[in-house]
Design an enzyme around this catalytic site. Structure first.
Site, PDB file in Angstrom:
ATOM      1  N   ASP A   1      -0.070   5.084   0.828  1.00 54.55           N
ATOM      2  CA  ASP A   1      -0.321   6.072   1.893  1.00 54.55           C
ATOM      3  C   ASP A   1      -0.261   5.406   3.274  1.00 54.55           C
ATOM      4  OD1 ASP A   1      -0.925   8.194   0.049  1.00 54.55           O
ATOM      5  OD2 ASP A   1      -2.905   7.331  -0.247  1.00 54.55           O
ATOM      6  N   ASP A  14       0.882  -1.161   0.000  1.00 53.56           N
ATOM      7  CA  ASP A  14       0.000   0.000   0.000  1.00 53.56           C
ATOM      8  C   ASP A  14       0.932   1.228   0.000  1.00 53.56           C
ATOM      9  OD1 ASP A  14      -2.333   1.655   0.491  1.00 53.56           O
ATOM     10  OD2 ASP A  14      -1.571   1.856   2.538  1.00 53.56           O
TER      11      ASP A  14
HETATM   12  C1  BG6 Z   1      -5.766   5.693  -0.003  1.00 55.40           C
HETATM   13  C2  BG6 Z   1      -5.820   6.471   1.281  1.00 55.40           C
HETATM   14  O1  BG6 Z   1      -4.465   5.226  -0.213  1.00 55.40           O
HETATM   15  O2  BG6 Z   1      -6.150   6.505  -1.115  1.00 55.40           O
HETATM   16  C3  BG6 Z   1      -7.192   7.084   1.464  1.00 55.40           C
HETATM   17  O3  BG6 Z   1      -5.525   5.611   2.376  1.00 55.40           O
HETATM   18  C4  BG6 Z   1      -7.555   7.919   0.245  1.00 55.40           C
HETATM   19  O4  BG6 Z   1      -7.187   7.877   2.628  1.00 55.40           O
HETATM   20  C5  BG6 Z   1      -7.462   7.058  -1.014  1.00 55.40           C
HETATM   21  O5  BG6 Z   1      -8.873   8.437   0.362  1.00 55.40           O
HETATM   22  C6  BG6 Z   1      -7.765   7.841  -2.283  1.00 55.40           C
HETATM   23  O6  BG6 Z   1      -6.753   8.797  -2.482  1.00 55.40           O
HETATM   24  P1  BG6 Z   1      -6.796   9.952  -3.579  1.00 55.40           P
HETATM   25  O7  BG6 Z   1      -5.363  10.446  -3.585  1.00 55.40           O
HETATM   26  O8  BG6 Z   1      -7.190   9.339  -4.880  1.00 55.40           O
HETATM   27  O9  BG6 Z   1      -7.760  10.969  -3.102  1.00 55.40           O
HETATM   28 MG    MG Z   2      -2.729   3.159   3.610  1.00 60.33          MG
END
Ligand code: BG6
Ligand code: MG
Length: 212
Positions: free
Chosen positions: A11, A9
């Site tokens: 984030d 993963d």
């Molecule tokens: C995930 C995060 O990796 O990506 C979430 O943990 C986030 O918090 C999701 O909402 C979508 O991210 P983005 O950058 O497309 O808004």
């Molecule tokens: Mg994550």
């Protein structure tokens, strides 16, 4: 060795963009006078932007049209991208950097499995734009975690079945997604004690112990 590939993963695992997600959602929630704190923020880990907004709006006494929701999601993303703009290679911790370098020296295929549509931008900022063998992200899936779709896509890209891939996750939704897809999961951070995970990591470098 059982594992032929590792799917990370992004984030909250590779980098601390989970904090920037929180700050951007918090600014939006404050503007709308909706209660939102770090505990509630944990519910958004791994969940898509649109689904995250719906979770935040559950605490609102107002209803929003689809158009209004799209504008709010865009507002959050603009704030979030501003924060991401300050990221650089120094945002990659030594723990992550040294471990990734060690893994790169093995035969393991390394992939990203993230719900984020900002994945390519973030990887570029932290100097990992060309590092991974495959990237499955929010731009190529229909269902975000806890659906296993993004991990199945990553496994397909590196040409190994789920049984031969280890997923590394910091979100309960992500652990659930990994298990649903037939993967072993190494849980870290907020999801570290998740009972569904096969491995529980105190730090990123503990991944090396799962691969011995
Ligand atoms: C995930 C995060 O990796 O990506 C979430 O943990 C986030 O918090 C999701 O909402 C979508 O991210 P983005 O950058 O497309 O808004
Ligand atoms: Mg994550």
């Amino acid at each position: 060795m059982k594992y032929r590939g590792v799917i990370f993963d992004l984030d909250g695992v590779i980098c601390s963009t989970d904090e920037y997600h929180y700050l951007a959602w918090k600014a939006l929630a404050d503007r709308l006078n909706i209660p939102f704190d770090r505990e509630r923020n944990n519910l958004l880990r791994g969940v898509s932007r649109a689904a995250s907004l719906n979770i935040i709006l559950e605490k609102s006494d107002q209803t929003y049209t689809d158009e209004e929701k799209a504008a709010l999601a865009e507002e959050k993303n603009t704030l979030y991208r501003e924060l991401l703009g300050n990221m650089s290679t120094t945002d990659l911790s030594d723990d992550v950097k040294i471990t990734l370098e060690a893994l790169r020296k093995t035969d393991l295929k390394l992939a990203i499995g993230s719900s984020s549509k900002n994945t390519p931008f973030i990887l570029e900022r932290i100097g990992l734009g060309n590092f991974f063998d495959a990237i499955a992200d929010g731009n190529c899936i229909t269902h975000s975690k806890p659906s296993p779709e993004v991990f199945l896509k990553a496994a397909e890209m590196i040409s190994f079945p789920p049984q031969n891939c280890l997923v590394v996750e910091d979100a309960h939704a992500g652990v659930e997604a990994a298990i649903a897809g037939g993967f072993d999961c190494a849980a870290i951070g907020d999801a570290r004690d998740d009972e569904q995970a096969r491995w529980h990591l105190s730090r990123f470098s503990d991944i090396l112990k799962c691969l011995e």
